[in-house]
Write a protein that holds these residues in place. Structure first.
Motif, PDB file in Angstrom:
ATOM      1  N   THR A 125       0.825  -1.222   0.000  1.00  0.00           N
ATOM      2  CA  THR A 125       0.000   0.000   0.000  1.00  0.00           C
ATOM      3  C   THR A 125       0.855   1.266   0.000  1.00  0.00           C
ATOM      4  O   THR A 125       1.921   1.318   0.623  1.00  0.00           O
ATOM      5  CB  THR A 125      -0.907  -0.020   1.246  1.00  0.00           C
ATOM      6  N   SER A 131      -6.676   0.285  -2.372  1.00  0.00           N
ATOM      7  CA  SER A 131      -7.431  -0.776  -3.044  1.00  0.00           C
ATOM      8  C   SER A 131      -6.925  -0.980  -4.472  1.00  0.00           C
ATOM      9  O   SER A 131      -6.860  -2.107  -4.963  1.00  0.00           O
ATOM     10  CB  SER A 131      -8.921  -0.415  -3.071  1.00  0.00           C
ATOM     11  N   ALA A 178      -0.488  -3.728 -13.399  1.00  0.00           N
ATOM     12  CA  ALA A 178       0.172  -4.767 -12.610  1.00  0.00           C
ATOM     13  C   ALA A 178       1.428  -5.335 -13.278  1.00  0.00           C
ATOM     14  O   ALA A 178       2.372  -5.743 -12.591  1.00  0.00           O
ATOM     15  CB  ALA A 178      -0.829  -5.891 -12.342  1.00  0.00           C
ATOM     16  N   PHE A 233       3.298  -8.226  -8.770  1.00  0.00           N
ATOM     17  CA  PHE A 233       1.893  -8.031  -8.406  1.00  0.00           C
ATOM     18  C   PHE A 233       1.227  -9.388  -8.193  1.00  0.00           C
ATOM     19  O   PHE A 233       0.443  -9.582  -7.259  1.00  0.00           O
ATOM     20  CB  PHE A 233       1.168  -7.238  -9.503  1.00  0.00           C
ATOM     21  N   LYS A 234       1.580 -10.325  -9.063  1.00  0.00           N
ATOM     22  CA  LYS A 234       0.990 -11.672  -8.916  1.00  0.00           C
ATOM     23  C   LYS A 234       1.465 -12.323  -7.614  1.00  0.00           C
ATOM     24  O   LYS A 234       0.693 -12.987  -6.922  1.00  0.00           O
ATOM     25  CB  LYS A 234       1.358 -12.546 -10.116  1.00  0.00           C
ATOM     26  N   MET A 237      -0.660 -10.896  -4.953  1.00  0.00           N
ATOM     27  CA  MET A 237      -2.043 -11.418  -4.959  1.00  0.00           C
ATOM     28  C   MET A 237      -2.086 -12.850  -4.413  1.00  0.00           C
ATOM     29  O   MET A 237      -3.014 -13.224  -3.690  1.00  0.00           O
ATOM     30  CB  MET A 237      -2.624 -11.380  -6.381  1.00  0.00           C
ATOM     31  N   LEU A 240      -1.840 -12.631  -0.772  1.00  0.00           N
ATOM     32  CA  LEU A 240      -3.091 -12.137  -0.174  1.00  0.00           C
ATOM     33  C   LEU A 240      -4.192 -13.198  -0.195  1.00  0.00           C
ATOM     34  O   LEU A 240      -5.013 -13.249   0.716  1.00  0.00           O
ATOM     35  CB  LEU A 240      -3.548 -10.861  -0.879  1.00  0.00           C
ATOM     36  N   ASP A 241      -4.204 -14.059  -1.212  1.00  0.00           N
ATOM     37  CA  ASP A 241      -5.204 -15.146  -1.219  1.00  0.00           C
ATOM     38  C   ASP A 241      -5.074 -15.981   0.052  1.00  0.00           C
ATOM     39  O   ASP A 241      -6.066 -16.323   0.698  1.00  0.00           O
ATOM     40  CB  ASP A 241      -5.002 -16.068  -2.435  1.00  0.00           C
ATOM     41  N   ARG A 244      -5.943 -13.837   3.223  1.00  0.00           N
ATOM     42  CA  ARG A 244      -7.368 -13.569   3.442  1.00  0.00           C
ATOM     43  C   ARG A 244      -8.051 -14.744   4.134  1.00  0.00           C
ATOM     44  O   ARG A 244      -8.963 -14.546   4.951  1.00  0.00           O
ATOM     45  CB  ARG A 244      -8.035 -13.228   2.098  1.00  0.00           C
ATOM     46  N   GLU A 364      -5.881  -6.254   4.244  1.00  0.00           N
ATOM     47  CA  GLU A 364      -5.753  -7.387   3.303  1.00  0.00           C
ATOM     48  C   GLU A 364      -6.918  -7.401   2.304  1.00  0.00           C
ATOM     49  O   GLU A 364      -7.383  -8.458   1.875  1.00  0.00           O
ATOM     50  CB  GLU A 364      -5.560  -8.720   4.037  1.00  0.00           C
ATOM     51  N   GLY A 365      -7.377  -6.213   1.965  1.00  0.00           N
ATOM     52  CA  GLY A 365      -8.471  -6.052   0.997  1.00  0.00           C
ATOM     53  C   GLY A 365      -9.764  -5.733   1.704  1.00  0.00           C
ATOM     54  O   GLY A 365     -10.248  -6.528   2.513  1.00  0.00           O
ATOM     55  N   VAL A 373     -13.543  -8.883  -6.321  1.00  0.00           N
ATOM     56  CA  VAL A 373     -12.790 -10.083  -6.734  1.00  0.00           C
ATOM     57  C   VAL A 373     -13.771 -11.227  -7.039  1.00  0.00           C
ATOM     58  O   VAL A 373     -13.655 -11.911  -8.064  1.00  0.00           O
ATOM     59  CB  VAL A 373     -11.788 -10.505  -5.624  1.00  0.00           C
ATOM     60  N   ARG A 376     -15.817 -10.424 -10.266  1.00  0.00           N
ATOM     61  CA  ARG A 376     -14.956 -10.503 -11.459  1.00  0.00           C
ATOM     62  C   ARG A 376     -14.658 -11.952 -11.842  1.00  0.00           C
ATOM     63  O   ARG A 376     -14.693 -12.317 -13.006  1.00  0.00           O
ATOM     64  CB  ARG A 376     -13.611  -9.865 -11.131  1.00  0.00           C
TER      65      ARG A 376
HETATM   66  N1  COS Z   1      -3.359 -14.936  -7.974  1.00  0.00           N
HETATM   67  C1  COS Z   1      -2.494 -14.854  -9.002  1.00  0.00           C
HETATM   68  N2  COS Z   1      -2.545 -13.882  -9.951  1.00  0.00           N
HETATM   69  C2  COS Z   1      -3.509 -12.954  -9.801  1.00  0.00           C
HETATM   70  C3  COS Z   1      -4.429 -12.972  -8.740  1.00  0.00           C
HETATM   71  C4  COS Z   1      -4.334 -14.020  -7.811  1.00  0.00           C
HETATM   72  N3  COS Z   1      -5.197 -14.098  -6.780  1.00  0.00           N
HETATM   73  N4  COS Z   1      -5.265 -11.914  -8.866  1.00  0.00           N
HETATM   74  C5  COS Z   1      -4.884 -11.255  -9.979  1.00  0.00           C
HETATM   75  N5  COS Z   1      -3.818 -11.898 -10.532  1.00  0.00           N
HETATM   76  C6  COS Z   1      -3.128 -11.539 -11.764  1.00  0.00           C
HETATM   77  C7  COS Z   1      -4.126 -11.436 -12.903  1.00  0.00           C
HETATM   78  O1  COS Z   1      -4.341 -12.699 -13.488  1.00  0.00           O
HETATM   79  C8  COS Z   1      -3.453 -10.464 -13.858  1.00  0.00           C
HETATM   80  O2  COS Z   1      -2.473 -11.163 -14.603  1.00  0.00           O
HETATM   81  P1  COS Z   1      -2.413 -10.998 -16.216  1.00  0.00           P
HETATM   82  O3  COS Z   1      -2.154  -9.545 -16.433  1.00  0.00           O
HETATM   83  O4  COS Z   1      -1.265 -11.881 -16.616  1.00  0.00           O
HETATM   84  O5  COS Z   1      -3.734 -11.445 -16.716  1.00  0.00           O
HETATM   85  C9  COS Z   1      -2.713  -9.522 -12.907  1.00  0.00           C
HETATM   86  O6  COS Z   1      -2.573 -10.220 -11.658  1.00  0.00           O
HETATM   87  C10 COS Z   1      -3.474  -8.231 -12.676  1.00  0.00           C
HETATM   88  O7  COS Z   1      -4.753  -8.580 -12.200  1.00  0.00           O
HETATM   89  P2  COS Z   1      -6.002  -7.611 -12.365  1.00  0.00           P
HETATM   90  O8  COS Z   1      -6.069  -7.146 -13.785  1.00  0.00           O
HETATM   91  O9  COS Z   1      -7.185  -8.268 -11.779  1.00  0.00           O
HETATM   92  O10 COS Z   1      -5.517  -6.373 -11.459  1.00  0.00           O
HETATM   93  P3  COS Z   1      -6.246  -5.043 -11.038  1.00  0.00           P
HETATM   94  O11 COS Z   1      -5.251  -3.950 -11.085  1.00  0.00           O
HETATM   95  O12 COS Z   1      -7.515  -4.862 -11.799  1.00  0.00           O
HETATM   96  O13 COS Z   1      -6.576  -5.228  -9.460  1.00  0.00           O
HETATM   97  C11 COS Z   1      -7.499  -6.058  -7.418  1.00  0.00           C
HETATM   98  C12 COS Z   1      -7.090  -6.320  -8.875  1.00  0.00           C
HETATM   99  C13 COS Z   1      -8.404  -4.855  -7.261  1.00  0.00           C
HETATM  100  C14 COS Z   1      -8.247  -7.298  -7.012  1.00  0.00           C
HETATM  101  C15 COS Z   1      -6.211  -5.872  -6.559  1.00  0.00           C
HETATM  102  O14 COS Z   1      -5.621  -4.629  -6.836  1.00  0.00           O
HETATM  103  C16 COS Z   1      -6.456  -5.982  -5.079  1.00  0.00           C
HETATM  104  O15 COS Z   1      -6.541  -7.077  -4.525  1.00  0.00           O
HETATM  105  N6  COS Z   1      -6.524  -4.836  -4.381  1.00  0.00           N
HETATM  106  C17 COS Z   1      -6.569  -4.818  -2.947  1.00  0.00           C
HETATM  107  C18 COS Z   1      -5.190  -4.765  -2.404  1.00  0.00           C
HETATM  108  C19 COS Z   1      -5.140  -5.171  -0.977  1.00  0.00           C
HETATM  109  O16 COS Z   1      -5.670  -6.187  -0.563  1.00  0.00           O
HETATM  110  N7  COS Z   1      -4.455  -4.366  -0.197  1.00  0.00           N
HETATM  111  C20 COS Z   1      -4.250  -4.646   1.155  1.00  0.00           C
HETATM  112  C21 COS Z   1      -2.807  -4.459   1.403  1.00  0.00           C
HETATM  113  S1  COS Z   1      -2.105  -5.666   2.388  1.00  0.00           S
HETATM  114  S2  COS Z   1      -2.687  -5.265   4.203  1.00  0.00           S
END
Ligand code: COS
Length: 384
Positions: A125, A131, A178, A233-234, A237, A240-241, A244, A364-365, A373, A376
């Motif tokens: 962040t 977000s 990302a 970014f992956k 994510m 975070l999965d 969460r 964490e979202g 999520v 989508r």
């Molecule tokens: N596992 C693996 N890859 C993932 C994934 C996951 N769970 N989620 C997304 N990705 C990948 C996507 O497949 C995409 O890859 P490609 O470009 O190769 O297709 C890439 O990451 C970007 O994904 P996406 O287009 O969905 O990204 P966005 O920018 O639209 O954002 C959200 C997605 C909003 C879901 C993300 O920004 C998010 O989770 N935000 C909240 C952040 C958060 O939790 N912050 C808390 C901080 S920690 S306390």
């Protein structure tokens, strides 16, 4: 997956006893001093809590996700600040290395994270990227055998205590989303890294957050997680999965604690000549809370099992976090209501939980990000 139920039960009993005998009695002290005592941290290390989810080959316990959530149900039965001390090592502060780190990064950092010698922290962040994490602006520019980092990370849990930071920064400025983001392990002493003031928060006293600031901070190129640019970014994510599901499990544990306290109070407190637990309107609040805990717990266990089976659990993790954290908020509210006037007073502790659990719907979202999520993923699956 529970690998060996009998051995696992011993661990659960040990954690439950530690929570009951060592943590619950000092909840008020921690809230007042904003500090977890050193002897408690030492006991957490001795119990292996810092390495619960770090693979055994690196000195951790290597709990499966299902085992982890059962352990978390127990740990959740006290102030969330206690879990915060060691949870980042097992969760967002360590999992980037566990999931995507190189063999050298794992060998270098994981044993020390598992023992609690070092604390890990997760820096995604930013002031203008919450977000919308993909819009982050921190930059990492390659310079020979180094990267030079610039940018500010905000609300970073355990940053004041951390020795290493998993930092997401943009390595390819031509990609705005990302794809241009990479993940790094940055050590605390890195030149150009500084920390902001410790944030004053609504609750969770004893757990600390602050800004992490990079000003021409030079880090070795070997700090790039997995040795690959553009996949940070992956990594975030995926981390975070898992995180969460763990937060959802924590919500279940805290909810159970609040309900236990509310039930005990409702049985003791007499009004109109009998315990208030005998009044149906109070019973409705108790019953709704029990039902929601049962639902949240079932979701968490199911999501954890699916992750252990190797499925993509992005949707299930988001569903579990959304439901469990929102339910936890409702249960906190009902618990305060059942306590009545006493629920508003600090000495009964329930108002502290009410403030502490508010964070679960945000970090964490946010709940809204979980909804996004889930929807989508549904739309993507439908499109085939
Ligand atoms: N596992 C693996 N890859 C993932 C994934 C996951 N769970 N989620 C997304 N990705 C990948 C996507 O497949 C995409 O890859 P490609 O470009 O190769 O297709 C890439 O990451 C970007 O994904 P996406 O287009 O969905 O990204 P966005 O920018 O639209 O954002 C959200 C997605 C909003 C879901 C993300 O920004 C998010 O989770 N935000 C909240 C952040 C958060 O939790 N912050 C808390 C901080 S920690 S306390």
């Amino acid at each position: 997956m529970i690998r060996d139920q009998e051995t696992f039960n011993i661990l659960l009993d040990t954690i439950a006893r530690f929570v009951r005998e060592r943590l619950v009695p000092i909840e008020n002290e921690v809230a007042e001093t904003d500090r977890i005592p050193d002897d408690i941290v030492a006991e957490m290390k001795a119990l292996g809590l810092f390495g619960l989810c770090i693979p055994e080959e690196y000195g951790g316990m290597g709990l499966t996700m299902e085992e982890e959530v059962f352990a978390t149900f127990e740990i959740g039965r006290t102030s969330p600040a206690f879990r915060s001390v060691y949870a980042t090592n097992n969760g967002i502060g360590g999992q980037g290395i566990v999931i995507d780190g190189t063999a050298a990064q794992k060998a270098h950092y994981l044993p020390r994270l598992a023992s609690g010698e070092i604390i890990g922290s997760f820096a995604l962040t930013e002031p203008d990227a919450g977000s919308d994490a993909g819009s982050l602006r921190a930059r990492a520019v390659r310079d020979g055998d180094h990267y030079v980092l610039n940018g500010t990370k905000r609300y970073i849990t355990n940053a004041p205590e951390a020795s290493i930071y998993t930092v997401m920064a943009r390595t390819d400025p031509t990609q705005r989303g990302a794809g241009g983001i990479s993940a790094f392990v940055v050590e605390r002493g890195a030149p150009g890294l500084s920390l902001g003031h410790i944030d004053k928060k609504m609750g969770q006293k004893g757990a600390h957050t602050c800004d992490v600031i990079f000003e021409n901070c030079r880090i070795p190129a070997s700090a790039l997680i997995g040795g690959r640019e553009g996949v940070g970014f992956k990594t975030a994510m995926k981390v975070l999965d898992k995180g969460r599901i763990n937060i959802a499990a924590t919500c279940v544990g805290v909810s159970q604690r609040m309900l236990d306290d509310a039930l005990r109070y409702a049985l003791e407190r007499q009004q109109f000549g009998k315990p208030i637990a005998e009044f149906q309107l109070v019973q409705a609040m108790l019953a709704d809370s029990k039902t929601e805990i049962y639902a949240a717990r079932s979701m968490v266990i199911d999501a954890a099992r699916r992750r252990d089976e190797g499925y993509d659990v992005s949707t299930e993790a988001a569903c579990a976090k959304l439901f469990a954290s929102e339910a936890c908020g409702r249960i906190a509210d009902r618990a305060v209501q059942i306590f009545g006037g006493a629920g508003y007073l600090a000495e009964y502790g329930i108002e502290r939980f009410y403030r502490d659990v508010r964070l679960f719907r945000i970090f964490e979202g946010t709940s809204q990000i979980q909804q996004l999520v889930i929807a989508r993923n549904m739309i993507r699956e439908f499109a085939g």
